[in-house]
Design an enzyme around this catalytic site. Structure first.
Site, PDB file in Angstrom:
ATOM      1  N   ILE A 124       0.861  -1.330  -0.007  1.00 37.00           N
ATOM      2  CA  ILE A 124       0.133   0.063   0.095  1.00 37.00           C
ATOM      3  C   ILE A 124       0.623   1.295   0.009  1.00 37.00           C
ATOM      4  O   ILE A 124       0.346   2.378  -0.402  1.00 37.00           O
ATOM      5  CB  ILE A 124      -1.010   0.050   1.223  1.00 37.00           C
ATOM      6  CG1 ILE A 124      -0.240  -0.003   2.489  1.00 37.00           C
ATOM      7  CG2 ILE A 124      -2.021  -1.364   1.030  1.00 37.00           C
ATOM      8  CD1 ILE A 124      -1.079   0.156   3.934  1.00 37.00           C
ATOM      9  N   GLU A 125       2.214   0.977   0.301  1.00 30.33           N
ATOM     10  CA  GLU A 125       3.087   2.220   0.174  1.00 30.33           C
ATOM     11  C   GLU A 125       3.447   2.652  -1.122  1.00 30.33           C
ATOM     12  O   GLU A 125       3.478   3.732  -1.429  1.00 30.33           O
ATOM     13  CB  GLU A 125       4.377   2.121   1.202  1.00 30.33           C
ATOM     14  CG  GLU A 125       4.124   2.285   2.749  1.00 30.33           C
ATOM     15  CD  GLU A 125       3.867   3.707   3.041  1.00 30.33           C
ATOM     16  OE1 GLU A 125       3.813   4.546   2.204  1.00 30.33           O
ATOM     17  OE2 GLU A 125       3.322   4.092   4.233  1.00 30.33           O
ATOM     18  N   SER A 126       4.045   1.708  -1.957  1.00 25.34           N
ATOM     19  CA  SER A 126       4.721   1.992  -2.824  1.00 25.34           C
ATOM     20  C   SER A 126       4.333   1.074  -4.243  1.00 25.34           C
ATOM     21  O   SER A 126       4.711   0.968  -5.249  1.00 25.34           O
ATOM     22  CB  SER A 126       6.143   1.998  -2.707  1.00 25.34           C
ATOM     23  OG  SER A 126       6.725   0.561  -2.349  1.00 25.34           O
TER      24      SER A 126
END
Length: 548
Positions: free
Chosen positions: A183-185
């Protein structure tokens, strides 16, 4: 007579002291080791002391008659037991039970069940997955409309997960957090957010520097998978120690420690689902989104996905500093893009100055690189890194935007957009951002026998026409032994995007800044800045400049 009575007194004192020692010290050692067995051990000690008392009462008079000097030695031994802890116990090492044995601090034996190092001590740390309506909503999204994109991310994660899990475990972070980059990158090491957070773990510049990541024109270690993972693990561990909850640690990782601490004070709770009501919307959704991604990643087949953890697919070889990775790729007969994808942190497109650098190459190419290491060492040193980021320029007295744009090979429009300028007026001493010059570099390639222009275009991921244009070739014929310049178009995270389209909006009666901002998907402050407005009042018939 007085001498004999004195000897008897000494003898009696010796016996009494022996009895006291026999009774007291076994009781003390038993108390230190196990209070539950105190009565039994105490009885054994009393029985033993009784035996010693009887033996002393029977043997001592005979000893007195045989050799009076032994009494003084016995007194010295008794005095020695008062000062020497090792000699105080009347029981021999063979006679002492396991409960009576004591060890010095720091010399305890470690059993097989106990952790022997920090890695084992952290093995049982788990992240508690919670499922509720918010989490279910994201599960439906990831496995529904976003299924194709989520499948790509899971496939990409396979080569990173094994090493990330091990590094997190070594730092005392739950291995489940290895899935946070989903979900970050999206497990893209070159990912850049709107807030200029970079890499797998989306570090902003100050936080990256704080946790030991190098960020300069040569290298940006936020894009280095292993180094950024170590920094993220230490940051998350620090947040957990501060808030005592992995959910709150993740929330602080997303929006900052101060906001989470303030929300805790306001709600008086340390439960994320209660505290989240006082957190930004993005953070309120952040933890549910991670829980959803984690639930799917833990059981991908159930939701129609598949994860194959391939692990490390590269080899690292030490390379001298200041060497162009494009020229190294040429020596290895591989495309520049391929070696660049293995080393995304080399933003200057060359190894950084200083010590030798461990360059990553695909498996099987490590030996090839070692074989041409002497040729790599003879490559010309790169004096300045290829600039893929904006630089700062101080405006001089006789400067204009047109002169500066010409000097740096850019356009006036790009300068205006990079610096939020509505007009062309600049003042001496003003600092301007100069966008990167472009996204093409040229690799020198010496033609080998049997090569043709089609083979080179395919290897370097370019076109025949671009090679011909770069070398002023009229036809497709190339000659072995000659050197060609091969254009390599960069798809780098730092290459600026195209300048947004400039729109002129004619104000009509009833228009408001908030409505226009909503329509063009910009902010009110941006519209005001682009048009040098000090208030929100609009005049019908006038034009507004808006970039979209």
């Amino acid at each position: 007579m007085d001498g004999i009575s004195a000897e008897k007194i000494n003898m009696n004192l010796t016996v009494i002291l022996s009895i006291l020692l026999a009774v007291f010290f076994p009781w003390a050692s038993v108390t230190a080791s196990s209070l539950t067995q105190l009565p039994e051990q105490f009885q054994e000690a009393q029985a033993k002391s009784a035996e010693l008392t009887e033996e002393a009462s029977e043997a001592e008079p005979a000893d007195t008659l045989r050799n009076p000097e032994d009494k003084s030695k016995k007194a010295e031994e008794t005095a020695k037991t008062d000062t020497d802890p090792a000699a105080q116990s009347p029981l021999s090492s063979d006679e002492q039970g396991p409960q009576a044995q004591q060890t010095e601090p720091g010399t305890e034996e470690i059993s097989e069940d106990e952790p022997t190092d920090a890695l084992q001590a952290y093995e049982d740390i788990k992240f508690e997955i919670k499922r509720n309506s918010k989490v279910d909503r994201y599960i439906r999204r990831f496995s529904g409309k976003g299924k194709r994109n989520f499948a790509v991310i899971l496939k990409r994660s396979g080569k990173y997960l094994p090493e990330i899990k091990e590094m997190l475990r070594s730092e005392g972070v739950p291995q489940e957090i290895a899935y946070l980059p989903i979900i970050e990158s999206g497990f893209n090491p070159r990912a850049v957010s709107k807030k200029n957070a970079v890499g797998l773990w989306q570090f902003i510049r100050p936080t990256g520097l704080k946790y030991g990541l190098k960020i300069n024109y040569w290298v940006d270690e936020r894009m280095h998978a292993e180094k950024s993972t170590l920094a993220a693990a230490r940051y998350l561990r620090k947040l957990y120690e501060e808030f005592g909850s992995w959910e709150l640690a993740l929330a602080a990782y997303n929006c900052g420690e101060k906001r989470v601490a303030k929300a805790i004070r306001r709600t008086g709770s340390t439960d994320f689902w209660t505290v989240s009501r006082r957190l930004p919307r993005e953070t309120r959704n952040y933890v549910p989104k991670f829980n959803a991604a984690l639930i799917i990643a833990k059981n991908p087949e159930k939701y129609g996905f598949r994860i194959t953890e391939t692990g490390r697919d590269y080899e690292a070889v030490s390379v001298p500093p200041r060497k162009s990775i494009a020229e190294i790729a040429n020596l290895l007969d591989m495309g520049y893009k391929e070696i660049s994808n293995y080393n995304p942190s080399l933003v200057g497109l060359s190894t950084p100055p200083g010590k030798s650098y461990k360059l990553k190459v695909p498996k099987g190419y490590g030996e090839k690189l070692l074989a041409v290491k002497s040729e790599v060492e003879t490559l010309k040193d790169v004096k300045t890194p290829f600039r893929t980021r904006p630089v700062r320029y101080t405006v001089k007295t006789d400067d204009s935007l047109w002169k500066i744009a010409r000097k740096f090979g850019t356009s006036v429009e790009k300068l205006k957009y990079a610096n939020d300028l509505s007009g062309t007026i600049i003042r001496p001493g003003q600092r301007l951002k100069i966008p990167a010059r472009g996204n093409v570099i040229y690799v020198k390639h010496k033609i080998r026998p049997g090569e043709n222009i089609y083979v080179l275009a395919k290897r370097y991921g370019t076109s025949i026409d671009e090679i011909k244009r770069a070398n002023n070739l009229k036809g497709s014929l190339i000659i072995a032994g000659k050197t060609l310049s091969i254009p390599q178009r960069l798809f780098h995270s730092y290459v600026p995007q195209d300048v947004p389209k400039k729109v002129h909006h004619k104000i009509i009666p009833g228009d408001t800044l908030s409505e226009l901002a909503l329509r063009y998907r910009v902010s009110v402050s941006q519209i005001k800045r682009w048009n040098n407005m000090s208030s929100t009042m609009l005049i019908a018939g006038r034009n507004l400049v808006i970039y979209k």
